[in-house]
Design a protein around this motif. Sequence first.
Motif, short mmCIF file in Angstrom:
data_model
loop_
_atom_site.label_atom_id
_atom_site.label_comp_id
_atom_site.label_asym_id
_atom_site.label_seq_id
_atom_site.Cartn_x
_atom_site.Cartn_y
_atom_site.Cartn_z
N MET A 189 -2.31 2.07 -4.76
CA MET A 189 -3.38 2.85 -4.14
C MET A 189 -4.34 3.39 -5.20
O MET A 189 -5.57 3.35 -5.04
CB MET A 189 -2.80 3.99 -3.32
CG MET A 189 -2.02 3.55 -2.10
SD MET A 189 -3.04 2.61 -0.90
CE MET A 189 -4.20 3.89 -0.36
N MET B 252 0.81 -1.22 0.00
CA MET B 252 0.00 0.00 0.00
C MET B 252 0.85 1.27 0.00
O MET B 252 0.32 2.36 -0.15
CB MET B 252 -0.96 0.00 1.19
CG MET B 252 -2.04 -1.07 1.08
SD MET B 252 -3.38 -0.88 2.30
CE MET B 252 -2.50 -1.19 3.82
N ILE C 127 -6.93 0.33 -4.51
CA ILE C 127 -7.65 0.86 -3.35
C ILE C 127 -8.59 2.00 -3.73
O ILE C 127 -9.73 2.08 -3.24
CB ILE C 127 -6.65 1.34 -2.27
CG1 ILE C 127 -5.77 0.18 -1.82
CG2 ILE C 127 -7.40 1.93 -1.07
CD1 ILE C 127 -6.53 -0.99 -1.24
#
Length: 215
Positions: free
Chosen positions: A70, A64, A74
């Motif tokens: 990301m 991450m 994400i």
Amino acid sequence: MTNRPQNVDTCDCEPTLTDQQVIDFCRNGYLVLEGVVPDEINRKVVDYLNENEDAASTRCSPIMAHEWFMTGVIKNPAAAGAVRSLLGEDFALPVNMVNHRGKLPCRRDEWHRDGGSIYTHKLEYVQVFYYPQDCPIELGPTQVLPGSHFMRTKANMMANFGTIIGAVPLTAPAGTIFITVYSIWHIRLAATAAATRDTQFRHLLKYNYWRTTVP
């Protein structure tokens, strides 16, 4: 509000689900976003996992720290928009990442709900699964039981269940993200594919988002 980690990064974006899709999610307990992560990101994720993971651990939170992960996973527009629809504005981003990988071939898992599951009508956090590689039935996909987040069954009894009518195997192409109610029943099916030099594991990344605002 739920007991979410404090002082975490949040995200806001436009919601992308219709009202009916939100209702369907709350009823069924899961939503599949097929192939939404670009192939380039999927290849980077698999390469990272193969090069950096400790065989004795499933934790891969350091991934991450990479902006490409990301942005591509994400905060993936399709996934973030769906989470925004379910959890409201300024939802909290994941703080941990695990890889529930299975070495090929591997045996069938047992039906279970993840630790900390509670029975509630509130939707204050969701659990998300991401396939960075194609996951046909031969690679042992996760299977879910729609509506099972409403079933009050003791965890130590769930392992006694075998095949359940209505369970859905989540076979999907690389880049698929599926969002679930945290307490849904799920299981890893047996993987019958033999390991190759390029594919020794079935990778499955798992992480959570939290609500921060009252619905």
